[in-house]
Design an enzyme around this catalytic site. Structure first.
Site, PDB file in Angstrom:
ATOM      1  N   PHE A 203       0.457  -0.924   0.174  1.00 47.16           N
ATOM      2  CA  PHE A 203      -0.313  -0.066   0.069  1.00 47.16           C
ATOM      3  C   PHE A 203       1.090   1.330   0.243  1.00 47.16           C
ATOM      4  O   PHE A 203       1.939   1.157   0.804  1.00 47.16           O
ATOM      5  CB  PHE A 203      -1.051  -0.051   1.385  1.00 47.16           C
ATOM      6  CG  PHE A 203      -1.805  -0.788   1.200  1.00 47.16           C
ATOM      7  CD1 PHE A 203      -3.099  -1.021   1.282  1.00 47.16           C
ATOM      8  CD2 PHE A 203      -1.952  -2.368   2.041  1.00 47.16           C
ATOM      9  CE1 PHE A 203      -3.875  -2.078   0.740  1.00 47.16           C
ATOM     10  CE2 PHE A 203      -2.735  -3.132   2.373  1.00 47.16           C
ATOM     11  CZ  PHE A 203      -3.846  -2.862   2.037  1.00 47.16           C
ATOM     12  N   ASP A 204       0.072   2.174  -0.502  1.00 46.34           N
ATOM     13  CA  ASP A 204       1.410   3.728  -1.006  1.00 46.34           C
ATOM     14  C   ASP A 204       0.080   4.387   0.359  1.00 46.34           C
ATOM     15  O   ASP A 204      -0.575   3.495   1.570  1.00 46.34           O
ATOM     16  CB  ASP A 204       0.547   4.316  -1.713  1.00 46.34           C
ATOM     17  CG  ASP A 204       1.342   6.510  -1.322  1.00 46.34           C
ATOM     18  OD1 ASP A 204       2.380   6.324  -1.085  1.00 46.34           O
ATOM     19  OD2 ASP A 204       0.732   6.579  -2.596  1.00 46.34           O
ATOM     20  N   GLY A 205       0.397   5.184   1.161  1.00 49.14           N
ATOM     21  CA  GLY A 205       0.372   5.775   2.217  1.00 49.14           C
ATOM     22  C   GLY A 205      -1.202   6.441   1.966  1.00 49.14           C
ATOM     23  O   GLY A 205      -1.861   6.520   2.061  1.00 49.14           O
ATOM     24  N   PHE A 320      -1.269  -0.777  -4.203  1.00 55.04           N
ATOM     25  CA  PHE A 320      -2.257   0.136  -3.946  1.00 55.04           C
ATOM     26  C   PHE A 320      -1.235   1.683  -4.307  1.00 55.04           C
ATOM     27  O   PHE A 320      -0.908   1.876  -3.300  1.00 55.04           O
ATOM     28  CB  PHE A 320      -3.258   0.099  -3.465  1.00 55.04           C
ATOM     29  CG  PHE A 320      -3.963  -1.215  -3.670  1.00 55.04           C
ATOM     30  CD1 PHE A 320      -5.348  -1.578  -4.241  1.00 55.04           C
ATOM     31  CD2 PHE A 320      -3.372  -1.925  -2.536  1.00 55.04           C
ATOM     32  CE1 PHE A 320      -5.877  -2.523  -4.904  1.00 55.04           C
ATOM     33  CE2 PHE A 320      -4.113  -3.211  -2.589  1.00 55.04           C
ATOM     34  CZ  PHE A 320      -5.559  -3.362  -3.474  1.00 55.04           C
ATOM     35  N   ASP A 322      -2.429   6.356  -5.294  1.00 52.17           N
ATOM     36  CA  ASP A 322      -3.372   7.345  -6.277  1.00 52.17           C
ATOM     37  C   ASP A 322      -2.694   7.966  -7.118  1.00 52.17           C
ATOM     38  O   ASP A 322      -3.164   8.541  -8.027  1.00 52.17           O
ATOM     39  CB  ASP A 322      -3.379   8.344  -4.709  1.00 52.17           C
ATOM     40  CG  ASP A 322      -1.965   8.827  -4.064  1.00 52.17           C
ATOM     41  OD1 ASP A 322      -2.312   9.768  -4.593  1.00 52.17           O
ATOM     42  OD2 ASP A 322      -1.028   8.420  -3.615  1.00 52.17           O
TER      43      ASP A 322
END
Length: 361
Positions: A203-205, A320, A322
């Site tokens: 995951f990105d943060g 993931f 954004d």
């Protein structure tokens, strides 16, 4: 002679109907089968995947776009005995099934499992080819939702979906707007071998696990203001982002392995891969996860360095992020990447503001 009141008759009918349902359920539950049954949705971690993410349907999509729906359906009918090839989400789905196998070994009667749902706007006539392909590849997918050209987003909550994966960015954006974790899948440019015994999720943060509140400050006021802000609010948890609930669901299943003293042999591993700097802005992230009661197995703070090379080492079944330039860099190096269209980052590309079309008067 006593008179039977209408309400008494209705109550008796309702009771009989409940008894009939209970008997039917008991009969179904007692049926013996070697095929694992899908868990009850209220206990499961439900992952809904579109047919174009599960399978490679590039040729079929081209027919649909260039020749129309009738030719597309006819093509699928003519080729329904030819299994579709794996798509972007296929390795991820296989890894979910691996986790389920381990969970069933440790908890034979547990309903806390991954449940994979095929969520597609395909017509029902195409269903036979999809079923044949699922069976050919040995996938355990029993729940289907085929909406015949209509958007399936309205059904996600009814299926109690925890994560929705699609090739259609508009549907993904719509799902996130409905409060459902969702991402747009991309096909990796090169193949690389993935772990076959452990599900790996990266995951990105900001704007993925967390809200985009800090990213807004970076974009509008620069890094120095951002560092000062994060230091000032270090002990204030960040608001949750669109994928926080999915990390939470993964953590729930991880704890089932920990309870059996299987922490070191857990088939789920999670990674935080963030462009943040550790010393300057990392503490708030870690304290936020702690305040949520969530663990992350590995936290990688890259201080703006490219994510692709690190992801090559991690080899996640899904990553993931954004920001599309991180997605592009990851998939070029063989990582299965999923874009989360959420937050202020959607207005920027490689740090530059994307010009928005002028609004009509």
């Amino acid at each position: 002679m006593s008179e039977i009141k209408p309400n008494d008759s209705l109550a008796s009918d309702d009771l009989q109907e409940e008894n009939d349902w209970a008997a039917a359920k008991a009969f179904f539950d007692n049926l013996k089968t070697k095929t694992p049954r899908p868990p009850k949705p209220q206990y499961a971690v439900t992952v809904a995947v579109s047919s174009r993410t599960l399978f490679n349907m590039v040729a079929e999509r081209k027919i649909y776009e260039e020749e129309g729906v009738e030719k597309y359906v006819n093509y699928q009918l003519e080729h329904e005995n030819e299994p579709l090839k794996p798509g972007a989400a296929f390795p991820f789905v296989k890894a979910l099934m691996t986790v389920n196998s381990r969970l069933r070994e440790l908890y034979p009667d547990s309903e806390e499992l991954f449940d994979i749902v095929l969520m597609t706007n395909n017509h029902a006539q195409v269903g036979v080819r999809l079923i044949n392909s699922i069976n050919h590849h040995g996938l355990t997918i029993e729940r289907f939702c085929m909406t015949g050209g209509q958007s399936p987003i309205g059904y996600l909550k009814a299926y109690m979906t925890n994560l929705y994966l699609s090739k259609d960015s508009e549907k993904v954006t719509e799902a996130i707007g409905e409060g459902i974790a969702a991402a747009t899948m991309f096909t990796r440019s090169t193949e690389m071998d993935l772990n076959e015994t452990q599900l790996r999720v990266a995951f990105d943060g900001d704007a993925v696990l967390f809200s985009d509140e800090s990213e807004i400050i970076v974009k509008k006021d620069g890094l120095d203001t951002f560092f000062d802000h994060e230091k000032e609010f270090e002990n204030t948890p960040l608001a949750q982002g669109p994928l926080k609930c999915f990390l939470e669901a993964l953590g729930k299943l991880q704890r089932k392995f920990y309870a059996k003293n299987e922490r070191l042999n857990c088939p789920i591993r999670t990674f935080l891969v963030t462009a943040r700097s550790a010393a300057s802005s990392g503490a708030r992230v870690l304290k936020t996860l702690r305040s949520w009661g969530l663990e992350i197995d590995e936290a990688l703070f890259l201080a703006g360095a490219p994510k692709g090379p690190l992801l090559q080492k991690i080899k996640p079944h899904i990553f993931f992020d954004d920001q599309m330039f991180h997605i592009e860099g990851a998939k070029e190096l063989g990582t299965i990447a999923a874009h989360v269209p959420y937050g202020i980052g959607q207005k920027y590309h490689k740090g530059k503001l994307i010009e928005q079309p002028a609004k009509a008067n």
